[in-house]
Design a protein around this motif. Structure first.
Motif, short mmCIF file in Angstrom:
data_model
loop_
_atom_site.label_atom_id
_atom_site.label_comp_id
_atom_site.label_asym_id
_atom_site.label_seq_id
_atom_site.Cartn_x
_atom_site.Cartn_y
_atom_site.Cartn_z
N SER A 114 -4.33 -7.08 -5.67
CA SER A 114 -3.38 -7.84 -4.71
C SER A 114 -2.96 -8.99 -5.21
O SER A 114 -2.87 -10.14 -4.71
N GLY A 115 -2.38 -8.97 -6.41
CA GLY A 115 -1.86 -10.09 -6.99
C GLY A 115 -0.62 -10.76 -6.48
O GLY A 115 -0.38 -12.05 -6.28
N SER A 116 -0.10 -9.77 -5.68
CA SER A 116 1.31 -10.36 -5.15
C SER A 116 1.02 -10.70 -3.50
O SER A 116 2.07 -10.98 -2.95
N ARG A 122 -5.00 -12.35 1.61
CA ARG A 122 -6.08 -11.57 1.01
C ARG A 122 -7.37 -12.10 1.01
O ARG A 122 -8.27 -11.60 1.40
N ARG A 641 4.98 -0.60 -5.46
CA ARG A 641 4.66 -1.79 -6.28
C ARG A 641 5.92 -2.75 -6.31
O ARG A 641 5.44 -3.97 -6.36
N ALA A 645 5.77 -6.77 -4.23
CA ALA A 645 5.85 -8.14 -4.81
C ALA A 645 7.13 -9.09 -4.23
O ALA A 645 6.99 -10.07 -4.02
N ARG A 646 8.27 -8.12 -4.08
CA ARG A 646 9.45 -8.90 -3.69
C ARG A 646 9.25 -9.46 -2.53
O ARG A 646 9.80 -10.53 -2.21
N ALA A 648 6.77 -10.21 -0.98
CA ALA A 648 5.80 -11.16 -0.65
C ALA A 648 6.29 -12.49 -0.97
O ALA A 648 5.95 -13.59 -0.35
N GLY A 649 6.82 -12.43 -1.85
CA GLY A 649 7.71 -13.83 -2.38
C GLY A 649 8.44 -14.42 -1.56
O GLY A 649 8.51 -15.67 -1.10
N ARG A 652 6.17 -15.98 1.42
CA ARG A 652 5.48 -17.20 0.87
C ARG A 652 6.63 -18.28 1.27
O ARG A 652 5.99 -19.33 1.65
#
Length: 660
Positions: A114-116, A122, A641, A645-646, A648-649, A652
Motif C-alpha cells: 500500500s505504498g502508493s 490506508r 501497479r 501510483a499515478r 494516487a499522486g 493527494r
C-alpha cells in the motif's frame, strides 16, 4: 508448551487488533500522521501472531497431542499425515482459526503493498479490518478455543469425519476462505472510503485488485468443492443447492457484480453508491454464510457447530458490522457528487444490466435458502426448497446474461452502437445457431441441452470478438496483429478468457442432459453397457488402509472391444468413527467421464453398483480454471501497479470527492 504459546499468541493478536482498530482511525480523523503510520506495522505483527497460533495448533495435530480436546475429537494417530494437517481446519475451532488467519493475511498484504495508497485511506482500511479481526478473535477465545486442554489425555483420538479424509480438504477450505473471507478487505475499503470521504476512481482502482484476488480464490474454491462432492459422496452429483453451497455462491455472485461495477467507477467515475453498496453486500453475505454454518440453524455435511451460544455471538457480529456499515452508508451516500453520464446503449449500460441480473440471481438464492428457515422459526412448518426451484428461477435470469456478455464487451464506453456490436459477434451467433442445429440432428434429446449448448458456443467464441477486432481490425496482417497483441492490455485477454470459461462451464452443464445412468446389482465377471461403453466388474476384494478397511471393485472399461480404462470404486470403513464412505471410480475419456460407485454386497455375491456416463462433464471444472486464469491474467496487468501510483499522486493533490 507450544500449545500454550499459541493460545497466548491469539491473546496478543487480539490486543494488537484492538489497538489498530482505534489509533489509525483516530489519526485519520485528527490528521495525526504518526497515529496513521502505525497501522501497517501493527497489521504485520497481528498476522505474525495469528500465524504462530495456527502453527501451534497444526503442531499439536501433527504430533497427535491428545491432551488437546480439539486433537482428540478430530484426529487419530493412524491417520495419514496429509489428513493430520488438513484436519486442523476440518472442525469448527480450527476452521475459525483459519478464518482469522486469512483475515489477518489480507490486512498484512495491504500493509505491504500500500505504498502508493493515500495515508488516510490506508489507515482507515487497516482500522476497519482490525475491527473484524478483533470481533472474531474474541469469538474464538470466548466460545471456540482450539487450545482447550483435557484434564486426562486419552490414549487415542476419535479420528476425523471420514467424508473429510480426502485431499479435497487440503484444497477446498483454504481456497474458499481466501475467497469469501478475502472479501472482508473490499468491505474495509468501502467503510474506509465512507469514513475518509474518498469515494472516487482512485478508490475503485485500489479496491479492484483485491476484489479480483478474492473472486479468483472463491471461483476455484467453489469449483474444488463441487468436484470434491462429485467424487466423494458417491451419488454422481456436483451441485445439490445445499444451503452451505448457496452460502458460498451468494458472495461469488455479489463479488462478480462488484468486479464489473468497479470497472465502471474507475473508467467513468460513475455508479459510486452502487459500488460501495456491493462491497458491503459481498462481505455481508460471507458473514451470513458463516452464521449459517456455525450457528446450528441448518443441517449439512458442511456444518460444524451446533452450539446456540456460538450462533448468537456470530449473529451479534453480523448485526454490528452489516448494520453499522449500512448506517454509515446511509449517512454518507446522500453527499456523493454525480459521476460520469452515459447512454443506456453503452458498455456502462451493459455492465449495469449485468449487475441487475447478477444481484437478482443473488436475491433468488438468498430467498430460496433462508425462506424455509424463517418459515420454520415463525410457524414451525417445515418446507424444502430444492433444485427444481433454483433451476427454474436461475435459467430465465442467466440466459439473458449469457446473451449479453459478448455484445456488452463490444460496446463503446459512454455511447455505443448496438447494431455495430451485434455485427462484431455475428460469427459467434452463427456458430451458436449451427451448434444447436447440429446437436438437434445428431443427439436430439432434451431441448434445454441443445439450446444451452448453442448459447455456450456463442459465449465462448463471442468472448474473443472484441480482442479479435482490436488485433485484426482494418484488415491487419498476422504480423501486425502480433505487434498489436504486445501493446494490448492483459486485462482485455483476461476478460476474454474469464467470459469464455463461463461458456465452457455452461457447455459442460448442458451436456449432462445426454448422460446415461444404470443402477444394478453386478456379479464378478458381469458386463453392463452405459453410454456406448462396456463396464465389466472383474472382482471384489478386501484391502487394508492406514486407518480404514475397504472393499475394492476392480473394473474394466471397454469401447469396441478395446480396453480404454481400469477403475477401482470402493467402500471404506473407518473403525475409530464406526462410519463408512464410498470412493467413486472415475475414468476421464476425452472430456466425458465413466463414473462408478458401489454399495453393499447382496446375499448372492453381487454388489450394488451405480454407473454413469457423463459426456463433457469435465468442462464444468475446466471452465472454472479458465475463469480463474482470466482473472489472474487481468491481475498481472501493469495498470494495477503503475496506474494506482499515478492516480494516487493526483488524488493527494486534489480534494476529496465526497461533499461535506
Amino acid at each position: 508448551m507450544i500449545v500454550e504459546t499459541g493460545h497466548y499468541a491469539l491473546v496478543l493478536a487480539l490486543a494488537l487488533a484492538l489497538v489498530n482498530s482505534v489509533a489509525p482511525i483516530c489519526g485519520s480523523v485528527s490528521g495525526d500522521r504518526r497515529l496513521m503510520a502505525i497501522a501497517p506495522s501493527v497489521a504485520l505483527m497481528g498476522f505474525a501472531f495469528t500465524a504462530y497460533a495456527f502453527f501451534a495448533l497444526t503442531y499439536a495435530h501433527v504430533t497427535s497431542d491428545f491432551s488437546l480436546a480439539n486433537v482428540v475429537e478430530n484426529s487419530h494417530s493412524a491417520k495419514p499425515m496429509i489428513y493430520k494437517i488438513s484436519g486442523v481446519w476440518g472442525n469448527h475451532e480450527g476452521s475459525m482459526l483459519l478464518w482469522v488467519l486469512v483475515l489477518s493475511l489480507f490486512a498484512a498484504a495491504v500493509a505491504l503493498f500500500s505504498g502508493s495508497m493515500p495515508e488516510d485511506l490506508r489507515a482507515n482500511v487497516l482500522g476497519v479490518q482490525s475491527w473484524i479481526a478483533a470481533a472474531f478473535l474474541l469469538f474464538i477465545l470466548l466460545t471456540s478455543n482450539p487450545f482447550a486442554r483435557l484434564a486426562e489425555a486419552p490414549m487415542e483420538g476419535a479420528d476425523l469425519n471420514p467424508l473429510l479424509q480426502d485431499p479435497g480438504l487440503a484444497i477446498h477450505p483454504p481456497l474458499l476462505y481466501l475467497g469469501y473471507v478475502g472479501l472482508s478487505i473490499t468491505y474495509s475499503f468501502a467503510a474506509a472510503a465512507l469514513i475518509s470521504g474518498r469515494i472516487d476512481s482512485v478508490f475503485a482502482r485500489f479496491v479492484r485488485p483485491w476484489t479480483l484476488v478474492a473472486w479468483i480464490c472463491l471461483t476455484l474454491g467453489i469449483a474444488m468443492g463441487s468436484y470434491w462432492a462429485y467424487y466423494t459422496l458417491g451419488w454422481g452429483g456436483f451441485w445439490f443447492w445445499d444451503p452451505v453451497e448457496n452460502a458460498s455462491l451468494m458472495p461469488w455472485l455479489a463479488a462478480t457484480a462488484l468486479l464489473h461495477c468497479t470497472l465502471v467507477m474507475e473508467k467513468r467515475d460513475a455508479l459510486k453508491i452502487w459500488t460501495i453498496f456491493l462491497a458491503i453486500l459481498a462481505f455481508s453475505l460471507s458473514l451470513l454464510g458463516t452464521f449459517l454454518v456455525r450457528s446450528g440453524v441448518l443441517t449439512s455435511v458442511h456444518a460444524f457447530a451446533s452450539d446456540p451460544r456460538r450462533g448468537i455471538f456470530i449473529l451479534a457480529i453480523l448485526v454490528v458490522f452489516i448494520g453499522g456499515s449500512l448506517v454509515l452508508f446511509a449517512l454518507r451516500a446522500g453527499g456523493l457528487k454525480q459521476g460520469g453520464l452515459f447512454a443506456p446503449i453503452s458498455r456502462e449500460g451493459a455492465l449495469v444490466l449485468n449487475n441487475l441480473l447478477l444481484t437478482t440471481c443473488c436475491a433468488t438464492v438468498f430467498v430460496g435458502t433462508l425462506y424455509p428457515l424463517a418459515l420454520e422459526a415463525l410457524t414451525g412448518e417445515k418446507i424444502s426448497v430444492g433444485a427444481p426451484f433454483f433451476n427454474l428461477t436461475f435459467g430465465p435470469l442467466f440466459v439473458p446474461l449469457f446473451l449479453l456478455m459478448p455484445i456488452g464487451q463490444c460496446l463503446a464506453w459512454k455511447r455505443g452502437d448496438l447494431a455495430g456490436a451485434a455485427q462484431r459477434v455475428f460469427v459467434a451467433i452463427a456458430a451458436g445457431l449451427a451448434a444447436m442445429l447440429a446437436l438437434a440432428a445428431w443427439r436430439g434429446g432434451p431441448v434445454a441441452s441443445v439450446v444451452l449448448s448453442g448459447i455456450a458456443v456463442y459465449v465462448i467464441i463471442g468472448s474473443f470478438a472484441d480482442v479479435w477486432r482490436r488485433l485484426f481490425g482494418g484488415g491487419a496482417s498476422f504480423a501486425a496483429a502480433g505487434q498489436r497483441a504486445l501493446g494490448l492490455p492483459r486485462q482485455a485477454f483476461g476478460a476474454a478468457f474469464a467470459h469464455a470459461g463461463i461458456g465452457v462451464t455452461l457447455l459442460g452443464l448442458a451436456a449432462t442432459g445426454w448422460g446415461a445412468e444404470k443402477i444394478i446389482a453386478m456379479k464378478p465377471g458381469e458386463t453392463v453397457s452405459v453410454g456406448g461403453y462396456d463396464v465389466t466388474l472383474d472382482r471384489v476384494t478386501p484391502r487394508a488402509g492406514p486407518n480404514y478397511s475397504e472393499m475394492v471393485a476392480a473394473t474394466t472399461i471397454r469401447s469396441g472391444g478395446n480396453v480404454v480404462a481400469r477403475i477401482e470404486p470402493a467402500t471404506r470403513f473407518y473403525p475409530a468413527r464406526r462410519m463408512s464412505r464410498s470412493e467413486a471410480g472415475i475414468s476421464t475419456i476425452g472430456f466425458g467421464q465413466v463414473y462408478m460407485s458401489i454399495g453393499e454386497m447382496t446375499g448372492n455375491g453381487a454388489v450394488n453398483t451405480r454407473i454413469f456416463w457423463k459426456p463433457l462433464v469435465a468442462l464444468i471444472w475446466i471452465g472454472a480454471l479458465l475463469m480463474a486464469f482470466g482473472g489472474g491474467l487481468s491481475l498481472s496487468d501493469r495498470s494495477f501497479r503503475i496506474g494506482v501510483a499515478r492516480r494516487a499522486g493526483k488524488a493527494r493533490a486534489g480534494s476529496p470527492q465526497l461533499a461535506e
